[in-house]
Design an enzyme around this catalytic site. Structure first.
Site, PDB file in Angstrom:
ATOM      1  N   SER A  52     -46.030  79.975  22.788  1.00 51.17           N
ATOM      2  CA  SER A  52     -45.947  80.803  21.572  1.00 51.17           C
ATOM      3  C   SER A  52     -44.862  80.274  20.648  1.00 51.17           C
ATOM      4  CB  SER A  52     -45.577  82.244  21.974  1.00 51.17           C
ATOM      5  OG  SER A  52     -44.215  82.265  22.409  1.00 51.17           O
ATOM      6  N   ASP A  53     -44.965  80.640  19.382  1.00 48.96           N
ATOM      7  CA  ASP A  53     -43.778  80.453  18.570  1.00 48.96           C
ATOM      8  C   ASP A  53     -42.801  81.524  19.062  1.00 48.96           C
ATOM      9  OD1 ASP A  53     -43.248  79.720  15.033  1.00 48.96           O
ATOM     10  OD2 ASP A  53     -41.870  79.800  16.727  1.00 48.96           O
ATOM     11  N   TRP A  54     -41.556  81.367  18.697  1.00 52.53           N
ATOM     12  CA  TRP A  54     -40.503  82.215  19.296  1.00 52.53           C
ATOM     13  C   TRP A  54     -40.676  83.676  18.862  1.00 52.53           C
ATOM     14  CZ3 TRP A  54     -40.817  77.932  21.282  1.00 52.53           C
ATOM     15  CH2 TRP A  54     -39.909  77.376  22.163  1.00 52.53           C
ATOM     16  N   SER A  55     -40.900  84.502  19.853  1.00 51.64           N
ATOM     17  CA  SER A  55     -41.111  85.949  19.657  1.00 51.64           C
ATOM     18  C   SER A  55     -42.388  86.251  18.893  1.00 51.64           C
ATOM     19  CB  SER A  55     -39.907  86.579  18.928  1.00 51.64           C
ATOM     20  OG  SER A  55     -38.729  86.227  19.578  1.00 51.64           O
ATOM     21  N   ALA A  56     -43.388  85.394  19.059  1.00 51.25           N
ATOM     22  CA  ALA A  56     -44.647  85.623  18.336  1.00 51.25           C
ATOM     23  C   ALA A  56     -45.653  86.383  19.176  1.00 51.25           C
ATOM     24  CB  ALA A  56     -45.256  84.280  17.914  1.00 51.25           C
TER      25      ALA A  56
END
Ligand code: GLC
Length: 736
Positions: A228-232
């Site tokens: 994932s993108d960070w915190s996505a």
């Protein structure tokens, strides 16, 4: 390896598997000491290694590393070899800094020049972006270090990026927003692909099974890890089901628990979790095959960064003032002369090993007859007339004025988009005032994306686009300005005349909920050319200190089957007095197609270095995809029989040779005809014509008997057969 992985997997508890698919910290995967599963470390990219000293820290000063030119600069080299070398060097720095996977490259299309992260992306053209990304990935991974191709997909703006839904039609997605990912996955096999924050057509990409599994894995054959993108990640169970293997950053206890409960309740098949664990184990153990530590050759990498920067700078305008002669008095104006604006804000921000500063380079490497300096514009973007007056003063008394104009960080960065294309008011006024006082004025720009220039462009004889050129850019600027290196960069993004001309203008940036990609496939030069709109500087534009002539264009076959492909050759001659490099661009124009297509599309390029008077033959291969377009009705790429023009040029607007070839399509299309299909559809498809043709011709003969060939005579005062063609078959039958 597979047996070992299966053995480890079979030993893992459900809790361990769930935790393993979630990061342990901001930059590391979860180790399972009991089973000998090590942690894996990741760090940003894409143009430098941003290795945190403390992997728990999200944003602190990272360890020193080479800051290479940002993507808009490296893309302007149109040089796949240089991108590969950059990747190799970054791979070496990852090893020295104990990084297993570099979080880059970014290949999102530059849909609007307002994009805050355009500096981190390659192009408005998917072919160019895909070629460069594939080469970069091959470079990094040749060192046994992984990459993360990002952000998959359609993350083309910073505004509302974590929640906005990109409303994009299938054809635009396939022909514009996905091909760079497709090319990189197929040609370079990145170890990981990073998702994006946004939704696509209402669904978060982190939960988008069609994108993550059906297209990326099943259609393109991607076998690595989707991170994932960070915190996505919003719904961890849904994301795992969709195909997202690894959530970052960690720890995310709540999501780990959700996975465990979902398996226990039967909502999530444990085999699905096992598949994700297996893919991540494969990458973790592959990463560990490369011993980390040691050091990297910072000087060599700095010199490579300088070479890439010099080849990425684009000479936009030159009335002969460049290259500058030595032994002149130089007025050096602009903050960017003394504090180099060599990179952008956000996750790509590097702690550079060293930075070359233009003013110091002028002092130490140029035999000038005197240097004066004026700040020109303040850091905060405010208006201060006295700074302009000081600049005018020194410009007037020098032989040449060099303006170093950097777009301020508060205008462009990750996290926010620009509101306009403008430099600051002070900068624009400064350029106009200095150019008025000193006819020999050069403007050097440091920005990540196109800026407006209309107020001052006519008044200055030379403009050099220096981009955010990396830590060695200060040296590279001097190399170019004084002719030690010939400029050869070409624009990977169109410079429009004004913001309201841009393709996305009426839909940008959408509202907090959604943004409509109303322009469809027509982004960048595809749009301006279709609309026949003038631009400030076209895609592919870039001047040199010499001139080139193109001749003897030829093609391997005038008529060919799509699956055979073609090779296009052309002779390029350096007709000037200085050495130089030329980027030969090959565009394809489809003369006739069922669906509307761009006027032309880039489908090949080659870079060649030539001494004065030298001629080289450049050859470029075209495969069937070079002629194809994605047909949403058939949900596949198709080619159609017919003539295509091959346009060879020094830019999209400077076509030097044209060839026409005839393609025979070998694509078999599924027959989609049904009673709702129009008579015209039935007649256009050979299979339909075989059935309906005879009846239609009979009807047509009868209608001619009544009205002859004149439309007026027919009962409806129009050609009734044309009307039938537009009607669904079922209605015509009922009409009888
Ligand atoms: C950021 C960026 C992504 C980066 C990641 C880790 O939000 O979108 O490009 O790699 O988070 O910093």
């Amino acid at each position: 390896m597979e047996e070992d992985l299966n053995a480890i997997l079979s030993e893992m508890t459900l809790e361990e598997k769930a935790a393993f698919c979630t990061g342990a910290t901001a930059w590391s995967s979860t180790a399972v000491e009991r089973l000998g599963i090590p942690e894996m470390i990741v760090a940003d990219g894409p143009h430098g290694v941003r290795r945190m000293r403390d992997i728990h820290a999200v944003s602190q000063q990272s360890l020193p590393a080479t800051c290479f030119p940002t993507a808009s600069c490296s893309a302007s080299t149109w040089d796949v070899d240089l991108l590969r070398q950059m990747g190799e060097a970054l791979g070496e720095e990852c090893i020295a800094l104990d990084v297993d996977v570099l979080l880059g490259p970014g290949v999102n299309m530059k849909r609007s020049p307002l994009g805050g992260r355009n500096f981190e992306y390659f192009s408005e053209d998917p072919y160019l972006a895909g070629e460069l990304a594939a080469s970069f990935i091959n470079g990094v991974q040749s060192r046994g270090v992984g990459t993360s191709l990002k952000h998959y997909a359609a993350n083309n703006q910073e505004s509302y990026r974590t929640r906005i839904s990109v409303e994009v039609d299938e054809r635009a997605l396939r022909e514009i927003y996905l091909p760079a990912f497709e090319k990189a996955v197929k040609q370079a096999r990145p170890w990981t692909v990073m998702g994006s924050y946004n939704k696509v057509n209402g669904m978060f990409t982190s939960e988008h099974r069609p994108l993550l599994t059906e297209i990326l894995r099943e259609e393109w054959g991607f076998e690595g890890v989707i991170v994932s993108d960070w915190s996505a990640v919003h719904d961890r169970v849904a994301s795992l089901k969709a195909g997202l293997d690894w959530e970052m950053p960690g720890p995310q206890d709540r999501h780990v628990k959700a996975l465990v409960e979902a398996v226990r309740s039967g909502e999530l098949d444990e085999a699905t979790l096992d598949e994700a664990v297996r893919r991540l184990l494969r990458v973790v153990f592959k990463a560990k095959e490369t011993p980390k530590g040691g050091s990297f050759d910072g000087d060599a990498h700095h010199e490579l960064a300088r070479k890439i920067a010099a080849e990425g700078m684009v000479l936009l305008k030159n009335n002969g003032l460049l290259p500058l002669k030595e032994k002149q008095t130089l007025a050096v104006i602009g903050r960017a002369a003394k504090s180099a604006h060599f990179q952008g804000g956000g996750s790509s921000h590097i702690n550079a090993t060293k930075v070359t500063v233009p003013f110091e380079e002028l002092q130490s490497r140029v035999a000038h007859a005197g240097l004066t300096y004026a700040e020109g514009y303040p850091e905060d973007g405010s208006y201060r007339q006295e700074l302009i007056d000081q600049a005018v003063e020194i410009a007037r008394s020098a032989e040449v004025a060099i303006l170093f104009i950097a777009l301020p960080a508060f205008k462009e960065s990750e996290g926010y988009d620009r509101q306009d294309l403008d430099l600051t008011q002070q900068q624009s006024a400064l350029i106009q005032a200095v150019a008025k006082a000193q006819p020999k004025t050069v403007v050097v720009l440091n920005n990540g994306a196109p800026v407006g220039m209309r107020e001052w462009l006519d008044a200055v004889p030379a403009v050099l686009e220096g981009w955010m050129m990396g830590q060695a850019g200060g040296a590279a600027l001097i190399d170019i300005l004084f002719g030690r290196v010939a400029p050869c960069g070409k624009l990977p993004e169109t410079f429009p005349l004004k913001l309201s001309d841009t393709p996305a203008y009426i839909n940008w940036p959408g509202d907090a909920e959604k943004v409509s990609y109303g322009e469809g496939i027509f982004i960048g030069y595809r749009y301006y050319e279709k609309k026949q709109m003038p631009v400030l500087f076209p895609f592919g534009h870039g001047l040199s200190y010499t001139t080139f002539e193109y001749s003897n264009a030829s093609v391997s076959a005038k008529a060919f089957k799509d699956i055979e492909g073609l090779t296009v050759s052309v002779d390029v001659t350096n007709t000037g007095s200085r050495p130089g490099k030329e980027v030969v661009q090959l565009y394809v124009h489809d003369r006739a197609s069922e669906l509307m297509r761009p006027e032309k599309e880039l489908k090949g390029f080659a870079k060649v270095e030539l001494q004065p008077g030298e001629t080289r033959t450049v050859s470029i291969g075209l495969d069937s995809r070079a002629f194809a377009y994605y047909h949403p009705r058939y949900r596949q790429w198709i080619t159609e029989d017919g003539d295509f023009d091959l346009l060879i040029g020094a830019s999209s607007a400077d076509i030097r040779c044209r060839l026409t070839v005839t393609l025979e399509s070998t694509v078999t299309l599924p027959c989609l005809l049904n009673v709702e299909s129009t008579v015209g559809d039935w007649l256009a498809d050979p299979r339909g014509r075989a059935v309906l043709g005879p009846h239609y011709e009979k009807l047509e003969a009868e209608s001619r008997k009544v009205s002859g060939d004149s439309h007026e005579e027919s009962a409806l005062g129009m050609d009734i057969m044309d009307m039938f063609k537009g009607m669904p078959l079922v209605s015509v039958v009922l009409f009888q």
